[in-house]
Design an enzyme around this catalytic site. Structure first.
Site, mmCIF file in Angstrom:
data_model
loop_
_atom_site.group_PDB
_atom_site.id
_atom_site.type_symbol
_atom_site.label_atom_id
_atom_site.label_comp_id
_atom_site.label_asym_id
_atom_site.label_seq_id
_atom_site.Cartn_x
_atom_site.Cartn_y
_atom_site.Cartn_z
ATOM 1 N N LYS A 181 -4.509 -37.562 28.336
ATOM 2 C CA LYS A 181 -5.005 -36.235 28.739
ATOM 3 C C LYS A 181 -5.249 -35.402 27.484
ATOM 4 O O LYS A 181 -4.358 -35.261 26.632
ATOM 5 C CB LYS A 181 -3.940 -35.577 29.626
ATOM 6 C CG LYS A 181 -4.485 -34.661 30.688
ATOM 7 C CD LYS A 181 -3.347 -34.253 31.625
ATOM 8 C CE LYS A 181 -3.798 -33.313 32.695
ATOM 9 N NZ LYS A 181 -2.665 -32.784 33.473
HETATM 10 O O1 G3P Z 1 -1.546 -30.599 35.865
HETATM 11 C C1 G3P Z 1 -2.554 -29.655 35.780
HETATM 12 C C2 G3P Z 1 -2.594 -28.623 36.880
HETATM 13 O O2 G3P Z 1 -2.639 -29.258 38.121
HETATM 14 C C3 G3P Z 1 -1.567 -27.537 36.766
HETATM 15 O O3 G3P Z 1 -1.547 -26.709 37.885
HETATM 16 O O4 G3P Z 1 -0.238 -25.119 39.239
HETATM 17 O O5 G3P Z 1 0.135 -25.209 36.762
HETATM 18 O O6 G3P Z 1 -1.963 -24.246 37.692
HETATM 19 P P1 G3P Z 1 -0.867 -25.248 37.880
#
Ligand code: G3P
Length: 218
Positions: free
Chosen positions: A83
């Site tokens: 990533k």
């Molecule tokens: O892993 C990336 C993403 O899904 C993170 O989500 O909830 O931290 O905005 P969030």
């Protein structure tokens, strides 16, 4: 639509993988920090639990260092997907890792233009963060529609749209209606998808009626 789970919680992944619904896993440095465990150890363990891609994020900011970290992560298991952040150096590193045939998920995508660049850099996945756009008063799902429309113009592009920062089941349903390739779900959202109050109510009624018969199947 493929479902990935967005967590570094190995017990959750193990439990959810038993449903056969988990096609892969995404992690990020915040999720690894939340797990309180060694990054390398967690990635190795997750890769042993699922057959599909497991995104593990680099933390370097400069392209050559990102490539070095990406190669080290890719050496941990055959199903690691590196990533990389959607930055100038991230795109450079993406190109290099893809040339070495290492899968790459370009993350922190917040615009259709960025998604186009990720595809041009050869990303295996691009991760638009829809929940964080919604949090800002913008329309995260519109971004998925825009990216899908753009990618559809160029059938040779192989980048898959990985809907990230998913907050609730309707995000999943709307993304599926748009034909998004993958949604990465916090375990709580995957569990919410399964639940419906009428399912619970119906099951309670069936079991109450069954009890009246005095029978058992086994
Ligand atoms: O892993 C990336 C993403 O899904 C993170 O989500 O909830 O931290 O905005 P969030």
């Amino acid at each position: 639509m493929k479902f990935f789970v967005d967590t570094a919680d190995v017990a959750e992944i193990d439990d959810l993988a038993a449903t056969g619904l988990v096609d892969g896993v995404t992690t990020n440095p915040s999720l690894v920090a939340k797990s309180g465990r060694s990054f390398v150890e967690v990635v190795r363990e997750i890769c042993g639990l699922v057959d599909g891609p497991v995104s593990a994020e680099v933390t370097a900011l400069e392209a050559e260092a990102m490539v070095a970290e990406g190669r080290a992560l890719a050496d941990l298991a055959a199903n690691v997907c590196v990533k990389l952040p959607l930055t100038f150096d991230g795109l450079k590193a993406c190109r290099q890792l893809r040339r070495a045939n290492i899968p790459v998920n370009v993350t922190l995508c917040f615009s259709a233009a960025q998604a186009l660049l990720a595809a041009k850099a050869g990303a295996s996945f691009v991760s638009p963060f829809i929940g964080r756009l919604d949090d800002q008063g913008q329309d995260g799902m519109q971004l998925i529609a825009d990216i899908s429309e753009i990618y559809a113009q160029y059938p040779r592009l192989e980048t898959e749209v990985l809907v990230a920062s998913v907050r609730h089941p309707m995000h999943v349903v709307e993304a599926a209606k748009l034909g998004a390739d993958v949604a990465t779900l916090p375990p709580s959202v995957l569990r919410q998808l399964i639940k419906h109050p009428l399912t619970d109510k119906g099951l309670d009624a069936f079991l109450a009626d069954w009890a009246k018969t005095g029978q058992s199947i086994l």
